[in-house]
Design a protein around this motif. Structure first.
Motif, PDB file in Angstrom:
ATOM      1  N   UNK A  98       0.846  -1.207   0.000  1.00 59.62           N
ATOM      2  CA  UNK A  98       0.000   0.000   0.000  1.00 59.62           C
ATOM      3  C   UNK A  98       0.878   1.251   0.000  1.00 59.62           C
ATOM      4  N   UNK A  99       1.877   1.265   0.869  1.00 60.25           N
ATOM      5  CA  UNK A  99       2.773   2.426   0.974  1.00 60.25           C
ATOM      6  C   UNK A  99       3.487   2.694  -0.351  1.00 60.25           C
ATOM      7  N   UNK A 100       3.956   1.622  -1.009  1.00 64.22           N
ATOM      8  CA  UNK A 100       4.667   1.762  -2.274  1.00 64.22           C
ATOM      9  C   UNK A 100       3.749   2.303  -3.365  1.00 64.22           C
ATOM     10  N   UNK A 101       2.519   1.790  -3.407  1.00 63.24           N
ATOM     11  CA  UNK A 101       1.572   2.247  -4.426  1.00 63.24           C
ATOM     12  C   UNK A 101       1.265   3.733  -4.256  1.00 63.24           C
ATOM     13  N   UNK A 102       1.027   4.138  -3.021  1.00 61.09           N
ATOM     14  CA  UNK A 102       0.706   5.551  -2.771  1.00 61.09           C
ATOM     15  C   UNK A 102       1.913   6.445  -3.028  1.00 61.09           C
ATOM     16  N   UNK A 103       3.109   5.944  -2.721  1.00 59.34           N
ATOM     17  CA  UNK A 103       4.321   6.715  -2.977  1.00 59.34           C
ATOM     18  C   UNK A 103       4.531   6.941  -4.469  1.00 59.34           C
ATOM     19  N   UNK A 104       4.058   5.999  -5.294  1.00 64.56           N
ATOM     20  CA  UNK A 104       4.170   6.120  -6.742  1.00 64.56           C
ATOM     21  C   UNK A 104       3.057   6.979  -7.346  1.00 64.56           C
ATOM     22  N   UNK A 105       2.137   7.442  -6.505  1.00 66.47           N
ATOM     23  CA  UNK A 105       1.081   8.321  -6.999  1.00 66.47           C
ATOM     24  C   UNK A 105      -0.211   7.627  -7.370  1.00 66.47           C
ATOM     25  N   UNK A 106      -0.331   6.348  -7.013  1.00 67.17           N
ATOM     26  CA  UNK A 106      -1.558   5.610  -7.310  1.00 67.17           C
ATOM     27  C   UNK A 106      -2.596   5.808  -6.210  1.00 67.17           C
ATOM     28  N   UNK A 107      -3.862   5.875  -6.598  1.00 61.72           N
ATOM     29  CA  UNK A 107      -4.927   5.742  -5.623  1.00 61.72           C
ATOM     30  C   UNK A 107      -5.187   4.251  -5.440  1.00 61.72           C
ATOM     31  N   UNK A 108      -5.467   3.857  -4.202  1.00 57.53           N
ATOM     32  CA  UNK A 108      -5.706   2.448  -3.900  1.00 57.53           C
ATOM     33  C   UNK A 108      -7.192   2.157  -4.065  1.00 57.53           C
ATOM     34  N   UNK A 109      -7.496   1.239  -4.985  1.00 56.65           N
ATOM     35  CA  UNK A 109      -8.880   0.867  -5.261  1.00 56.65           C
ATOM     36  C   UNK A 109      -9.097  -0.588  -4.830  1.00 56.65           C
ATOM     37  N   UNK A 110     -10.027  -0.789  -3.911  1.00 51.16           N
ATOM     38  CA  UNK A 110     -10.347  -2.130  -3.424  1.00 51.16           C
ATOM     39  C   UNK A 110     -11.451  -2.728  -4.288  1.00 51.16           C
ATOM     40  N   UNK A 111     -11.184  -3.877  -4.875  1.00 55.61           N
ATOM     41  CA  UNK A 111     -12.223  -4.561  -5.649  1.00 55.61           C
ATOM     42  C   UNK A 111     -12.956  -5.504  -4.707  1.00 55.61           C
ATOM     43  N   UNK A 112     -14.253  -5.299  -4.555  1.00 59.92           N
ATOM     44  CA  UNK A 112     -15.034  -6.105  -3.630  1.00 59.92           C
ATOM     45  C   UNK A 112     -16.487  -6.167  -4.071  1.00 59.92           C
ATOM     46  N   UNK A 113     -17.127  -7.349  -3.936  1.00 63.07           N
ATOM     47  CA  UNK A 113     -18.541  -7.456  -4.295  1.00 63.07           C
ATOM     48  C   UNK A 113     -19.458  -6.931  -3.190  1.00 63.07           C
ATOM     49  N   UNK A 114     -18.870  -6.523  -2.051  1.00 61.51           N
ATOM     50  CA  UNK A 114     -19.682  -6.149  -0.892  1.00 61.51           C
ATOM     51  C   UNK A 114     -19.799  -4.648  -0.687  1.00 61.51           C
ATOM     52  N   UNK A 115     -19.383  -3.876  -1.680  1.00 62.76           N
ATOM     53  CA  UNK A 115     -19.493  -2.423  -1.544  1.00 62.76           C
ATOM     54  C   UNK A 115     -19.987  -1.854  -2.873  1.00 62.76           C
ATOM     55  N   UNK A 116     -21.063  -1.080  -2.808  1.00 61.85           N
ATOM     56  CA  UNK A 116     -21.700  -0.574  -4.028  1.00 61.85           C
ATOM     57  C   UNK A 116     -21.257   0.843  -4.408  1.00 61.85           C
TER      58      UNK A 116
END
Length: 225
Positions: A98-116
Motif C-alpha cells: 500500500x505504501x509503495x503504491x501511494x508513494x508512486x502516486x496511485x490511488x488504492x482501489x479495493x475490488x469487492x462485491x460487498x461495496x456498491x
C-alpha cells in the motif's frame, strides 16, 4: 546512461529478427503503468498466474504480489510466458505494498462485491490507480479496506455473490484498459520506459546474453582507447 543503453540496445538488436524488434515496439505502444494490479495472498497458484496472463494480454505492465502468508512461484504453464513480459513486484506485507503504491502516486482501489460505491462501468479511469484483489475465500483484508481511496464492483445479476479472482481481474482489466486506450489520457509508457523494456526484452530473447554483452563492453573499451 540513456545514450549507453541506446547503444547497447542497437548492438543487441543485431541478434534479433526484424519481426521480433517490430513486435516489441508494437506491444510496448499499448503498454501502460497508468493502472497496476495488486494481489493479496492468493493461495491458489494458478490464479496468480492467470491474473499475470490477463495483465500481459491487456497491456498492464506491472503486477504486485503480496506474499505475507503464502510463498509463491509462477506457474509457467498457466502464465504461458507472460512472466517474461510483465514486471512482478513482490511484497512481504500488505502495508508495504500500500505504501509503495501511494508513494508512486496511485490511488488504492479495493475490488469487492460487498461495496456498491462504484460499479465498473462508472469507474473514473482518469486517475492512476492500483487495483487490489483479495484472497479466494476471504476477499480483501481490513488493512486494504480501511486504507482504500475507493471501491470497485462488477455488476452481477445472478444468485452468486462473487467471481473467481482470476475471472474478476480479467473482466476489470479488459474494461478499464479498453476505455483507457480510447481516451485522451496520457497513459502510455514514456520514451525512457520503452527503451528500458526494449533492452530488458531483448536480453531475455538472446541466448548466451552474458557472453554477448561482454563482447559489447570489450568493443566499447577498445574504441575508447
Amino acid at each position: 546512461m540513456e545514450n549507453f543503453n541506446q547503444e547497447l540496445l542497437t548492438y543487441l538488436e543485431g541478434f534479433l529478427t526484424e519481426n521480433r524488434k517490430e513486435g516489441f515496439l508494437r506491444v510496448l505502444k499499448n503498454r501502460t503503468k497508468h493502472f497496476t494490479i495488486a494481489m493479496e495472498d492468493v493461495y491458489q497458484l494458478h490464479n496468480t498466474s492467470a491474473v499475470m496472463r490477463s495483465c500481459e494480454v491487456f497491456g498492464i505492465q506491472e503486477l504486485n504480489v503480496i506474499e505475507q502468508k503464502f510463498g509463491k512461484r509462477i506457474d509457467t504453464e498457466i502464465a504461458m510466458g507472460a512472466q517474461k513480459w510483465v514486471d512482478v513486484n513482490r511484497f512481504n506485507t500488505v502495508q508495504s505494498c500500500i505504501d509503495e503504491m501511494k508513494a508512486k502516486g496511485y490511488q488504492v482501489i479495493a475490488t469487492t462485491p460487498h461495496n456498491d460505491s462504484c460499479m465498473l462501468h462508472e469507474f473514473d479511469i482518469s486517475n492512476p490507480s492500483a487495483l487490489f484483489f483479495g484472497t479466494e475465500r476471504n476477499g480483501l483484508s481490513e488493512e486494504v479496506i480501511q486504507q482504500a481511496d475507493g471501491f470497485l464492483k462488477i455488476p452481477m445479476v445472478g444468485y452468486t455473490e462473487s467471481l473467481n479472482i482470476s475471472v474478476s481481474a480479467a473482466i476489470i482489466i479488459q474494461d478499464i484498459t479498453n476505455r483507457l486506450r480510447q481516451s485522451n489520457i496520457d497513459w502510455q509508457l514514456s520514451e525512457e520506459e520503452i527503451l528500458e523494456k526494449r533492452l530488458d526484452w531483448t536480453r531475455k530473447s538472446i541466448k548466451d546474453i552474458e557472453f554477448i554483452e561482454r563482447k559489447f563492453h570489450e568493443l566499447k573499451e577498445n574504441v575508447s582507447e
